[in-house]
Design an enzyme around this catalytic site. Sequence first.
Site, PDB file in Angstrom:
ATOM      1  N   CYS A   2      -9.683 -54.365  34.511  1.00 35.60           N
ATOM      2  CA  CYS A   2      -9.358 -54.655  35.909  1.00 35.60           C
ATOM      3  C   CYS A   2      -9.030 -56.135  36.116  1.00 35.60           C
ATOM      4  O   CYS A   2      -8.124 -56.466  36.884  1.00 35.60           O
ATOM      5  CB  CYS A   2     -10.499 -54.207  36.807  1.00 35.60           C
TER       6      CYS A   2
ATOM      7  N   GLU B  55     -10.509 -50.829  41.245  1.00 30.45           N
ATOM      8  CA  GLU B  55      -9.559 -51.940  41.353  1.00 30.45           C
ATOM      9  C   GLU B  55      -8.138 -51.501  40.995  1.00 30.45           C
ATOM     10  O   GLU B  55      -7.173 -51.898  41.658  1.00 30.45           O
ATOM     11  CB  GLU B  55      -9.963 -53.090  40.427  1.00 30.45           C
TER      12      GLU B  55
END
Length: 152
Positions: A85, A54
Site C-alpha cells: 500500500c 488503501e
Amino acid sequence: MDKNKIMDEAFALALEAAEEGEVPVGAVITLDGEIVGRGRNRREKSKNALAHAEIEAINDACKNLSGWRLWQCEMFVTLEPCPMCAGAIINSRLKKVTYGAKDLKAGSCQSVINLFDLPYNHKPEIESGYREEEASELLSDFFKKLREKKRS
C-alpha cells in the site's frame, strides 16, 4: 468536511470490514476536504491479496477523478499502510497520509520501515497516530473476538 468526520468515515468502513470477518481497516481519500475514494479490507471475501483498504480507496479515487495522479489528495486510513500500500501511495502521488494505529509487523510508513524516506520520485507527508487509541482498540477487539470464536 473536517478531519474527524473524514476519519469517522474510515472507521465506518473498517467496521463494515469487521462485520464481514475481514481485518477492520478502512481508508478514504479526499480532495479539498471532500471524499473522492473509499475502501475497506476485502481479502477474505474476494480471495485476493490485493484487496487492501488503501488499494481500494486509490482505485475508487482514480475512477472518480478520471486519472491516476492523486497529487492534490490526502488519504486517511485506520492502520499504518503495509509495503504494498505504501508503494501504491507513492505511485499514485498522494500528497499526504494520515493513519491511526501503528502496524508493528508490516507498517511501512514508520514502524518497520519508512518507504517514504527512500529516494523515490515522490514523498508523501505522513501524520501518524491520529485517533490511534481508537484505531488500535478496533483491531484488538476484532482479534480478541476471533480468538474466542476459534476456542469455542
